[in-house]
Every structure is written in C-alpha cells, then in structure tokens.
Design an enzyme around this catalytic site. Structure first.
Site, PDB file in Angstrom:
ATOM      1  N   ILE A  19       7.098  44.910  -7.531  1.00  0.00           N
ATOM      2  CA  ILE A  19       6.425  45.094  -8.822  1.00  0.00           C
ATOM      3  C   ILE A  19       5.893  43.790  -9.394  1.00  0.00           C
ATOM      4  CG2 ILE A  19       7.658  47.202  -9.425  1.00  0.00           C
ATOM      5  CD1 ILE A  19       9.602  45.567 -11.050  1.00  0.00           C
ATOM      6  N   GLY A  22       5.346  35.873  -7.492  1.00  0.00           N
ATOM      7  CA  GLY A  22       5.077  34.553  -8.041  1.00  0.00           C
ATOM      8  C   GLY A  22       5.127  33.507  -6.962  1.00  0.00           C
ATOM      9  N   PHE A  24       7.419  31.265  -6.200  1.00  0.00           N
ATOM     10  CA  PHE A  24       8.681  31.099  -5.495  1.00  0.00           C
ATOM     11  C   PHE A  24       9.512  32.369  -5.434  1.00  0.00           C
ATOM     12  CE2 PHE A  24       7.837  26.921  -7.559  1.00  0.00           C
ATOM     13  CZ  PHE A  24       7.458  26.255  -6.408  1.00  0.00           C
ATOM     14  N   THR A  26       9.721  37.013  -5.617  1.00  0.00           N
ATOM     15  CA  THR A  26       9.153  38.358  -5.643  1.00  0.00           C
ATOM     16  C   THR A  26      10.097  39.240  -6.449  1.00  0.00           C
ATOM     17  OG1 THR A  26       8.070  38.112  -3.496  1.00  0.00           O
ATOM     18  CG2 THR A  26       8.507  40.351  -4.240  1.00  0.00           C
ATOM     19  N   VAL A  27       9.539  40.099  -7.286  1.00  0.00           N
ATOM     20  CA  VAL A  27      10.349  41.003  -8.091  1.00  0.00           C
ATOM     21  C   VAL A  27      10.172  42.420  -7.567  1.00  0.00           C
ATOM     22  CG1 VAL A  27      10.863  41.853 -10.399  1.00  0.00           C
ATOM     23  CG2 VAL A  27      10.057  39.507 -10.080  1.00  0.00           C
ATOM     24  N   LYS A  43      15.001  40.126  -8.786  1.00  0.00           N
ATOM     25  CA  LYS A  43      14.178  38.935  -8.577  1.00  0.00           C
ATOM     26  C   LYS A  43      14.699  38.217  -7.336  1.00  0.00           C
ATOM     27  CE  LYS A  43      12.613  34.744 -10.976  1.00  0.00           C
ATOM     28  NZ  LYS A  43      12.679  33.988 -12.248  1.00  0.00           N
ATOM     29  N   ASP A 136       8.084  28.815 -23.069  1.00  0.00           N
ATOM     30  CA  ASP A 136       6.952  29.548 -22.499  1.00  0.00           C
ATOM     31  C   ASP A 136       6.808  30.917 -23.162  1.00  0.00           C
ATOM     32  OD1 ASP A 136       4.725  29.723 -20.890  1.00  0.00           O
ATOM     33  OD2 ASP A 136       5.801  30.536 -19.179  1.00  0.00           O
TER      34      ASP A 136
END
Length: 481
Positions: A19, A22, A24, A26-27, A43, A136
């Site tokens: 879903i 990124g 570093f 994967t989710v 994650k 962030d």
C-alpha cells in the site's frame, strides 16, 4: 539479539497488498492470523539499504512511537527483526490523508478546520510534553481515522527527542512547511512544529500552502523572509479569529510564535463545538490501562507462541547529512520492489524475529538528518547529493544568496536524473496559475502542490534538496504513514 528467535512476523500476520513504498521501506497491508478482521500496516525496512547510521534512525522512530499513546497519533504495536528486514506493526488507517481529502472534497469550512486543528494540536502538545519534535508535519502525514473528522499524525521518520536548552541544528523536513529558522540555518526548537501547524491551517482553508511557488528558489526566499498573504478572493469567507491564529503561528520570530498550549487556548480553538469534538474523540479512544498499552496483536495467541518487542538500543550519532545520489535511489527502489515481491509470494519461507534491547539517551548535541521516508510521490523519496559530504563547515554563514544558488544548482542537476514510478493516468492536471479562478466553494490544491513537499537537508550554508524535475508530481498509492 532477538527476544524470541523462533518466531517470525509471518507466524502472526498474513501479508496481502503493498500500500506504500519509500526510499528505504515498503508498507504492506496485513491481517492477524487468528483474527482475520483485524488489519494492520506492516512497515518493512530492508537492511540491504540500511547502513549503521540509517539503522539508528529506525531505532529512533521505534523508540518514539513505542512511547506514544494518544488518540491522534498513529498506533505502534510491535516490531520484528531478521537478517534481512526490520518490520514495524502499525495501525492501518484506510481513510486517506489530509491532502487527498482537500483534493477530493475541497477546502474546509471553519468548523471542520477547527475540529481538525484541535486534534492536530492535541497530538503536537502530547509530543512536545514528551520533549519530542516531529519536524515533518504536513497534509500527507495527517491521516483520517474516520469519517467524522478524527485525524492521526503519522510518519515519525524525522521525529527526535531533544533538549530545549540545546535545540537542534541540522535542518530536515518538507520545504513548503519548514520554518524560517530552518531555511536560515539557525538552531531551532519545537516551535518549528507550530509553524507547520500554521501552514496546515492555511492549507485547509485556502487550498494551498502560504508559501508556494513553481520556482523552488523563490519559495525558499519567501519562507526565509516570511513573506505571505491571504488570498484576496477568499479571505473574506473566514473570521478574523482564525486569520489571527494563522498570523500568530506564522510569526517569523520563533520566540514570539505561539506555543502549542497557547494555540489550544486561542479564542478560535476555544469556540469549538465540544459536542462535535467529543464525538470525534469517541471514534478513536485513548488506551488508558498499562496492560492495554503494552499488549501487542501477537499476544492474542497462546503464551507459547507469544512474542515481545521492546525498544532497541539507541546510540549517539555524529552530525550527519544523510544524502544519497539518484543512482543509489534507483537501485535501492528496485531492490525494494524485488525484495517485497519475494515476501508476498513466499511469506512463510523466512523467519523474522522480534528485536529486544534497552533504550539509552541520545546525546542531544549530536544531530541527524533522517531520510527514512516512505511517501507516495517520488519527490519525497530521494535526496540528490551533488556536493561533497565533507564540505567545509562554515557554521556562521547565513548568506541566503549562496543558499539559494546551491538550491538552484541541485534542482538543475537533478532534472537530468529524474525517475518516476507512478502511472501517468494518476496525474492531476490543473494549472497552478489558474488557482485563483477556481470557484471559491470548490477551490482545491493542484497536484503540483505535491512538488513543494520535498524533504530538505540543510547543514550550515549548504542546501540539499530532493527535486523531481517536473513540477507536476504524479500521484501514487496511499501511504499509511
């Protein structure tokens, strides 16, 4: 050493779909083996792209999330570790983020904005009381936990414990939501989160950040000088009270900027309909008992198959600007794709173990830049390094012209190395110059606004940024953090 070397994350969870991806990590979406209806976001961080310093960033993220129990902060349950991966089990939030909500449904009215801001400020207050700065806060990291306006603050990849007396030095975050003290290379504190909250409030009312330009160097200069204004065509729709709160949050001087407690005490926030706010809170109740706080999904299984997960050991880290070249990003991204396809097709063939260690205090004078992001637009996924990481440290240099020149040079160089991995069909094509012509009631942010959401890393007089090259960033899949 893992606390339970005979157990794997695949002993407790069935991993289904990817879903989010990124630089570093994967989710994936997963459900619990014994309670199929319970869904989680896993994650998965590949160790193939983690060096010792980046591993420390993961430790920080786990340490902070494991200490957070708040209805407006994404829940962290447990983590597992193997020779190949670190896996974080997180709350799955299926209702999208604030950016997508504005794109699909338009700007908020004041009551909707008030509910969202009170929830966000409540989460920030909780973090600041724990001496944590998020660094962030932006629409993509504010997730909707329900259809009633309840939100969750996510993506703690840049969050850090800090000491107010020392502050932080190395800048990181997303340019369009970064405070002037960051772009001015100054020591900063938790007030940068309040600046970001001001940008969020402006965004949900007017459909775009207060500091936005197609020209990155111009946007950088606008933030540095604190130059912004309310849109002339739409500002009349909103009360003087909400505009006053925005002005106080977007105060250039961090010492004069509202704190989170002052913001919660502001007249506009205090005039909230408590019945509406209470209904939102009931949708995401706060875990209160110590036993519930420590209970992980895997503890639902029998004691013989239980797994414990404690915070990993934190080690001091020398000042670092974590920069990766475009080629390294492309390689890492391909490795992550290959790696997680293997996971999905043969999830029970490998064993991942729960990681256990004791947390230690991080030297607050040592600062880091955490590029552990997993955003769904690839302008947030890589930071292009066209400068030597061993450049001279001119700590007293605040020459904004040099900063802007460096910023532009990085932009131009990165244009030649641009890499997109989202489908062209997913792109929203609205001209930013036509924003003011959109009907007041339906004003929405263009997808090009995603190009302003780029992680930046600023050390002393050097500006390093992730730039996509194309101003219209293609939309990707939903990322739950």
């Amino acid at each position: 050493m893992p606390s339970n070397p005979n157990r794997s994350i695949y002993d407790f969870y069935n991993i289904t779909d990817i879903i989010g991806e990124g630089t570093f990590s994967t989710v994936t979406l997963a459900n619990h083996i014994e309670k199929i209806e319970d869904k989680y976001a896993i994650k998965i961080i590949s160790k193939e792209v983690l060096d010792n310093e980046r591993r420390t960033y993961v430790d920080w993220e786990i340490s902070i999330l494991s200490k957070c129990q708040h209805p407006n902060i994404i829940k962290f349950y447990e983590h597992y570790e193997s020779d190949e991966d670190i896996c974080l089990v997180l709350e799955w939030i299926p209702n999208g983020d604030l950016f997508d909500r504005i794109v699909k449904k338009g700007v908020f009215n004041e009551e909707e904005a008030r509910l969202t801001m009170k929830s966000l400020l409540s989460a920030v207050e909780y973090l600041h009381d724990k001496s944590v700065v998020h660094r962030d806060i932006k629409p993509e990291n504010i997730l909707f936990s329900d259809s009633y306006g309840g939100i969750k603050l996510g993506d703690f990849g840049l969050a850090k414990f800090y000491e107010e007396s020392i502050g932080l030095e190395l800048a990181c975050g997303t340019l369009a939501y970064s405070a002037p003290e960051i772009t001015n290379n100054q020591v900063y504190r938790k007030s940068v989160d309040m600046w970001s909250c001001g940008c969020i409030l402006y965004f949900i009312l007017f459909g775009r950040p207060p500091f936005y330009s197609d020209d990155e160097s111009e946007m950088f200069e606008l933030i540095t000088k604190g130059q912004w204004e309310f849109p002339s065509k739409t500002q009349h729709k909103y009360s003087d009270q909400v505009k006053d709160l925005i002005k106080l949050l977007l105060e250039n001087d961090p010492n004069k900027r509202l704190t989170v407690k002052q913001s919660l005490a502001h007249k506009w926030i205090q005039s909230i309909d408590e019945r509406s706010f209470s209904s939102v809170i009931k949708q995401s109740p706060l875990i209160t008992s110590q036993q519930q706080q420590q209970q992980s999904p895997s503890s639902l299984l029998s004691s013989s198959s239980s797994s414990t997960a404690s915070s990993p050991s934190l080690k001091p880290l020398s000042p670092l600007v974590a920069i990766i070249e475009q080629q390294e990003y492309n390689y890492n991204h391909q490795q992550l794709q290959n790696h997680n396809i293997l996971h999905s097709s043969n999830s029970h063939s490998r064993h991942h173990h729960a990681s256990s260690a004791n947390s230690t205090t991080v030297d607050q004078q040592q600062e880091e830049d955490n590029n552990h992001h997993y955003h769904r637009h690839n302008s947030n996924n890589n930071i292009n390094n066209n400068n030597d990481n061993n450049d001279n440290n001119n700590s007293n240099s605040n020459n904004s012209n040099n900063n802007i020149n460096n910023f532009i040079n990085n932009n131009n160089n990165n244009n030649n190395n641009n890499s997109n991995f989202f489908d062209d069909d997913d792109e929203i094509d609205i001209n930013q110059n036509e924003m003011d012509d959109i009907d007041d009631e339906q004003q929405q942010p263009t997808n090009s606004l995603r190009s302003s959401s780029k992680p930046i890393a600023i050390k002393k007089s050097q500006i390093r940024t992730s730039l996509n090259g194309n101003i219209d960033i293609k939309r990707g899949v939903l990322t739950p953090l």
